[in-house]
Design a protein around this motif. Structure first.
Motif, PDB file in Angstrom:
ATOM      1  N   PRO A 672       0.844  -1.214   0.000  1.00 35.40           N
ATOM      2  CA  PRO A 672       0.000   0.000   0.000  1.00 35.40           C
ATOM      3  C   PRO A 672       0.874   1.258   0.000  1.00 35.40           C
ATOM      4  CG  PRO A 672       0.058  -0.977   2.188  1.00 35.40           C
ATOM      5  CD  PRO A 672       0.823  -1.909   1.287  1.00 35.40           C
ATOM      6  N   CYS A 685      -8.292  10.191   5.939  1.00 33.23           N
ATOM      7  CA  CYS A 685      -7.611   8.940   6.268  1.00 33.23           C
ATOM      8  C   CYS A 685      -7.168   8.890   7.730  1.00 33.23           C
ATOM      9  CB  CYS A 685      -6.437   8.702   5.327  1.00 33.23           C
ATOM     10  SG  CYS A 685      -5.214  10.005   5.344  1.00 33.23           S
ATOM     11  N   PRO A 706       1.523  -0.050   7.763  1.00 31.67           N
ATOM     12  CA  PRO A 706       0.416  -0.754   7.077  1.00 31.67           C
ATOM     13  C   PRO A 706      -0.204  -1.861   7.931  1.00 31.67           C
ATOM     14  CG  PRO A 706       2.555  -1.330   6.115  1.00 31.67           C
ATOM     15  CD  PRO A 706       2.810  -0.244   7.099  1.00 31.67           C
ATOM     16  N   TYR A 711      -7.055  -4.270   6.212  1.00 33.94           N
ATOM     17  CA  TYR A 711      -7.125  -3.991   4.781  1.00 33.94           C
ATOM     18  C   TYR A 711      -8.406  -3.208   4.479  1.00 33.94           C
ATOM     19  CZ  TYR A 711      -6.672  -4.709  -0.267  1.00 33.94           C
ATOM     20  OH  TYR A 711      -6.540  -4.513  -1.615  1.00 33.94           O
ATOM     21  N   LEU A 714      -7.776   0.351   4.868  1.00 31.92           N
ATOM     22  CA  LEU A 714      -7.008   0.885   3.734  1.00 31.92           C
ATOM     23  C   LEU A 714      -7.932   1.172   2.553  1.00 31.92           C
ATOM     24  CD1 LEU A 714      -3.708  -1.210   3.546  1.00 31.92           C
ATOM     25  CD2 LEU A 714      -3.869   1.259   3.415  1.00 31.92           C
ATOM     26  N   VAL A 715      -8.833   0.204   2.295  1.00 29.75           N
ATOM     27  CA  VAL A 715      -9.741   0.362   1.154  1.00 29.75           C
ATOM     28  C   VAL A 715     -10.723   1.506   1.409  1.00 29.75           C
ATOM     29  CG1 VAL A 715     -11.564  -0.768  -0.208  1.00 29.75           C
ATOM     30  CG2 VAL A 715      -9.522  -2.053   0.468  1.00 29.75           C
ATOM     31  N   ALA A 718      -8.999   4.725   0.896  1.00 29.89           N
ATOM     32  CA  ALA A 718      -8.810   5.011  -0.532  1.00 29.89           C
ATOM     33  C   ALA A 718     -10.109   5.519  -1.144  1.00 29.89           C
ATOM     34  CB  ALA A 718      -8.352   3.744  -1.247  1.00 29.89           C
ATOM     35  N   PRO A 728      -4.329   0.874  -1.924  1.00 31.89           N
ATOM     36  CA  PRO A 728      -4.320  -0.121  -0.821  1.00 31.89           C
ATOM     37  C   PRO A 728      -3.384  -1.303  -1.067  1.00 31.89           C
ATOM     38  CG  PRO A 728      -6.559   0.332  -1.610  1.00 31.89           C
ATOM     39  CD  PRO A 728      -5.625   0.899  -2.614  1.00 31.89           C
ATOM     40  N   ALA A 746     -10.873  -2.457  -4.100  1.00 31.25           N
ATOM     41  CA  ALA A 746      -9.555  -1.794  -4.179  1.00 31.25           C
ATOM     42  C   ALA A 746      -9.051  -1.681  -5.618  1.00 31.25           C
ATOM     43  CB  ALA A 746      -8.538  -2.561  -3.334  1.00 31.25           C
TER      44      ALA A 746
END
Lengths: 750, 321
Positions: A672, A685, A706, A711, A714-715, A718, A728, A746
């Motif tokens: 990522p 974020c 990370p 995850y 992260l997505v 994004a 991601p 993603a």
């Protein structure tokens, strides 16, 4: 001018050159009484001529014209009020007559301002005019007076001129400095007072009902409940008052600043001062000036210290841990040149008559001290030392020698000039007085008691023309090398040994004759009646070919006797040209004067022997080089077979070599990442996970860890990023739930 | 060469300011609000220039943008609606040594404060003005602003905004003695910083309009421009902004524009699509009011009193001795 027959037959018509010499040696002192050097003949009636003097010393900014010539002022007036034509011509004539009258008044010793002399001159002129001319004259002068915007003291060229002019410029320079100082210190005082005022406003005293009432004024004093206001303000006021030590420091600084005596107090703070008189900075000797400087040094140190502390306080940069100890040890060694430059310079006006060796030594020491001391060393007589042995002239020994010695100090500003050249060199005078270090002004006034039959202006000008008192400046601030610092440009025809001039006259047959002559040291000495014995009038019938102008003598071999008899041209009371033979002693003196001038020329970059020698060497080398090249070309002219040039031509650039290395395509990565430079700091974020996403030094986001989140986060980051800069990558934890769906979401951010 | 010894000692312990040092409190702006980008750019400028906090002042009026001074750890004045500029001018007049910034919004500047805005441009005092233009009144929950696009439905214009929006750039460029006009967008932070930095270094009234997104009430309003770099016209010049290669690669729609060219600046300013970004106009020689009104004399309370007394004395009749 008419070269009438000589009145005295000094020599026999068949006289030999030796006889001329003997005649010259006979020292007939009576011959000089009504003679003037021929070059000065046309300036006999100086009051009727337009030249730099009298000067008007006007008030103003240092950048403006504070010394002006009367002629310049009148020219400027005429430009405004006298257009071309009959009317303009009439005005011009009247105003120029007024200028003449003012000049005559000034030469006669009438002092006063330009406006006063103008009025006097105008009433004199009107009194001498009658009839219809009077009304026209009055009209012209009134028109000129209306546009005359400036005023100032009028000074003529005499024994007082150097001191008057220098004091005037010094005063203007120092007024400018005082204004800048007051501005700086007043701002400091205001700033510090405001710090104390703010502190006071936080105090209980400031919130007392009666003070609040006073601050509101009488008009609305019944509209408020000041008791309540006092309580209200007390409840919300800040308690962070100034530390006692800082307050004491500020109080101390304010006391020092307000009680300083280097500059006169302004109107506003006059009431704060103790009434102590400000220091004076004009002295008559180095001893007194240095003693005063020494005595005031502790005050200077205290004032600089106070200013430095105050500026630190105002910038909120005073750190007691570092600065206390520094200022405890603050003394005269802590003063920097720019600190000393804050203070007024000391002006010493002295004359070189009765100037003994110890005073000379002290003056040189003063000039080498680096202190801001400005010295006017005035000479009224540069030929004063009567020769002990014949021909031993002093050449302004005292002043000139000090000036040339001062140049050797390299750190002092030095200006040497006759009074006649002070006006053209006024900008240099200002520069010398503005210079932060010491300065010497060596000035020859021309007011020599033994040359009373010639006006001081002409004597002074003759001293410069004859190289007896050459003009020069040495300005250490002008650049790093001698070429920038030293200048003899103010001298007439500085390229020549003696200035040249053309003498036109009529002979006995009334035919016009022109002669190119030079003005030499002997011509200058001829102005001084003390040296009449050095000259002998040569009867006209003995003007033969061996009688040559003094400047035509060879420079070397001063003792060698030649068959030439040198003379200088002079004009007598009847305007008749005379030739005066010059005695050997004076010839020797003239040669020494020429040598001194020659060395000055070299310093000023004219006919530099070093440069000439170098030039000769270079020329020789160049010639040798040329000869070698010619020889080589001749040798090459013979046919010779050469092997074909097998040198590899540079290959044309190939497409591959021209191609810039392409930036590696940003291949999708499994890791990522964020395009940090494009981050707009929108907090999306970081609000999702502030351990996974963090801001860098520029407050732009990057992935700090990370593994500090899922995850999914992260997505989601994004997806919520408004500029779509979060990528991601691939999931790092294969066991995270709903990975398939997240990988699909993603995809657009790969 | 090192400074002379006393200067070294005097300058000891000079503070180094970090970006975080200029931050105060946590902004109450919505997540995704363009104000955050402007705050970051301004704080970067302060850090890069090492502006002394005690010599910097941020003045604002009313609106979302006007909360700016609260988040800067320097002096601030959160004033009244539309009056940020006169307050800032007063500060600059009294304390010309301070760095004065103004944060104002499209309502604060272009509506209630329009008169002050016009005259502040003409006065050309050395102030850096950032117009946060999100094209809507956000603090009061979505009312129409002078720069709202025609047809925008808000609580005060339920049938859509009736008029063409006012263009702050053309207005500014139309005022006499204008000296610096630039436009930035909050979604290109590097240029936002560079433009604000140039504005700060300009000696005079530097006006930067920042088009900024309001995710709450203008969601997606700038989306087409954010997503399509060709709809942004970058103005480049050696006397303006010079693009770094990474940006030049993305934003290929560029124009070489001399900031001294007022005529072309006015043409460029009229364009709403593509959005021009860069320095439109800069004239360092425009007259500054504080320069022409500068007094050689320092008017302290004592000076004023002394001068007045002197004047009054001219008219005083003294009793005979």
């Amino acid at each position: 001018m008419c070269d009438d027959a000589m009145s005295a037959n000094l020599l026999d018509p068949t006289v030999s050159d030796q006889a001329v010499r003997r005649a010259a040696d006979s020292r007939d002192e009576s011959v000089m009484l009504d003679l003037h050097p021929a070059m000065l003949a046309r300036y006999k009636e100086l009051a009727k001529l337009r030249y730099d003097y009298p000067l008007v010393l006007s008030r103003g900014d240092i950048g403006g014209e504070i010394v002006q010539s009367l002629s310049g002022i009148v020219d400027s007036l005429l430009q405004q009020i006298a257009p071309d034509g009959i009317e303009g011509e009439r005005v011009r004539k009247h105003v120029l007559a007024l200028e003449r009258e003012i000049r005559a008044l000034a030469m006669a010793g009438t002092n006063g301002s330009l406006s006063r002399l103008w009025e006097l001159a105008q009433s004199n002129l009107l009194a001498r005019t009658d009839g219809g001319g009077r009304a026209a004259l009055e009209d012209s002068l009134t028109r000129a007076r209306t546009v005359l915007a400036l005023d100032g003291e009028v000074i003529d060229c005499n024994g007082e001129t150097p001191a008057e002019l220098l004091k005037h410029v010094w005063d203007t320079v120092e007024s400018d400095k005082a204004r800048r100082f007051r501005n700086r210190v007043d701002r400091i005082i205001l700033g510090l007072s405001e710090i104390l005022k703010v502190d006071f406003m936080k105090s209980e005293d400031a919130r007392k009902p009666e003070r609040l009432k006073h601050s509101v004024g009488t008009a609305y004093e019944n509209a408020f409940d000041f008791e309540a206001m006092s309580q209200l303000l007390g409840a919300s006021s800040r308690k962070d008052t100034l530390p006692r030590k800082r307050r004491q420091r500020i109080d101390g600084v304010l006391t020092t600043l307000k009680s300083q005596r280097f500059f006169a107090p302004t109107l506003a703070d006059a009431k704060h001062t103790s009434g102590a008189k400000s220091h004076s900075f004009i002295f008559e000797s180095c001893t007194r000036a240095l003693a005063a400087f020494e005595q005031r040094l502790p005050e200077m140190v205290e004032l600089v210290k106070a200013i430095t502390i105050a500026e630190l306080e105002l910038e909120n940069r005073y750190r007691e841990s570092a600065h206390d100890s520094f200022f405890d040890l603050f003394d005269q060694n802590s003063l920097r040149p720019e600190d000393v430059a804050l203070f007024p310079s000391y002006l010493i006006c002295m004359r070189d008559d009765g100037f003994n060796a110890s005073e000379r030594t002290q003056l040189i020491e003063t000039l080498s001290s680096g202190l801001p001391i400005k010295v006017l060393l005035q000479s009224d007589d540069i030929l004063e030392d009567l020769p002990i042995a014949r021909g031993k002239f002093s050449f302004g020994k005292r002043a000139s020698q000090v000036a040339t010695t001062a140049v050797g100090l390299h750190s002092a500003f030095v200006l040497q000039a006759s009074s006649s050249h002070l006006y053209p060199m006024r900008k240099q005078v200002v520069r010398g007085l503005q210079y932060d270090g010491p300065a010497l002004f060596s000035v020859y006034s021309g007011a020599c008691a033994s040359a009373v039959h010639i006006p001081p202006y002409l004597v002074a000008a003759a001293a410069t023309e004859s190289r007896a008192f050459p003009a020069f400046t040495y300005d250490p601030a002008a650049g790093p090398d001698l070429a920038s610092r030293f200048s003899i440009d103010a001298n007439p025809q500085a390229q020549l040994a003696w200035p040249a001039y053309r003498l036109d006259y009529e002979d006995q047959e009334h035919q016009r004759i022109s002669e190119d002559l030079n003005f030499t040291f002997a011509d200058f000495v001829a102005c001084d009646k003390r040296y009449s014995g050095c000259f002998a009038k040569v009867p006209r019938d003995q003007w033969h070919e061996n009688l040559i102008p003094l400047a035509g003598l060879p420079v070397a071999d001063s003792d060698a006797r030649t068959d030439k008899v040198p003379y200088i041209p002079m004009v007598d009371g009847d305007n008749a040209l005379q030739k005066l033979a010059v005695d050997d002693g004076l010839i020797g003196a003239a040669r020494r004067c020429a040598e001194l001038w020659r060395s000055l020329q070299e310093l000023g970059g004219i006919n530099s022997s070093h440069a000439q020698r170098l030039l000769a060497q270079e020329k020789e080398l160049w010639q040798q080089q040329m000869e070698r090249e010619v020889a080589a070309l001749k040798a090459r002219a013979e046919p010779e077979v050469k092997a074909p040039n097998v040198e590899q031509a540079p290959s044309a650039p190939t497409e591959t070599s021209l191609a810039q290395p392409e930036a590696a395509a940003e291949a999708p990565t499994d890791e990522p990442y964020i395009e940090t430079p494009r981050c707009t700091t929108c907090d999306e974020c970081t609000q999702i996970n502030n351990r996974m996403f963090a801001y860098d030094d520029n407050k732009q986001a990057y992935i700090a860890d990370p593994d500090a989140g899922t995850y999914r986060q992260l997505v989601e980051a994004a997806e919520s990023c408004q500029v779509a800069i979060i990528h991601p990558g691939k999931p790092r934890n294969p066991n995270e739930p709903n990975l398939d769906e997240l990988i699909k979401r993603a995809e657009p951010f790969r | 060469m090192s400074a002379p010894f006393p200067a070294c000692v005097v300058r000891v312990d000079d503070e180094v300011h970090t970006l975080e040092g200029y931050q105060r409190g946590v902004p109450r702006w919505c997540t995704g609000c363009g104000d955050n980008a402007i705050l970051a750019a301004v704080q970067r400028l302060c850090r890069d220039e090492q502006l002394a906090p005690e010599r910097s002042v941020f003045v604002s009026g009313i609106g979302c943008s006007s909360r700016f001074p609260h988040y800067m750890n320097v002096y601030g004045f959160h004033g009244i609606h539309g009056r940020a500029l006169p307050v800032a001018e007063g500060v600059k007049m009294a304390r010309p040594d301070l760095h004065v910034f103004v944060s104002t919004g499209d309502g604060d500047c272009c509506s209630i404060g329009a008169a002050h805005w016009i005259h502040a441009i003409r006065y050309n005092m050395d102030i850096t003005v950032v117009l946060h233009d999100n094209q809507v009144y956000g603090l009061t929950k979505m009312q129409v602003s002078p720069t709202s696009p025609q047809g925008l439905k808000t609580r005060t214009t339920p049938r859509g905004a009736h008029l063409e929006p006012l263009n702050p750039l053309t207005v500014t460029l139309g005022v006499s003695n204008v000296s610096f006009v630039a436009q930035a967008v909050d979604w290109i932070p590097e240029l936002l910083h560079d433009i604000i930095s140039l504005a700060f270094h300009h000696k005079g009234f530097s006006f930067v309009r920042v088009l900024q997104r309001c995710p709450e009430f203008m969601e997606g309003a700038f989306e087409p421009w954010v997503k399509d770099p060709s709809r942004t016209l970058l103005l480049v010049h050696k006397d303006g902004i010079e693009l770094k290669p990474n940006l030049a690669k993305v934003y290929r729609n560029q124009e070489e524009h001399d900031p001294m060219n007022l005529h072309r600046a006015r043409e460029i300013a009229s364009s709403a699509d593509p959005i021009p970004v860069g320095i439109l106009y800069r004239n360092p020689d425009a007259t500054r009011y504080e320069d022409v009104r500068k007094s050689e004399r320092l008017y302290t309370a004592d000076t004023t009193r002394a001068v007045l007394e002197k004047e009054f004395d001219k008219f005083t009749i003294w009793p005979a001795d």
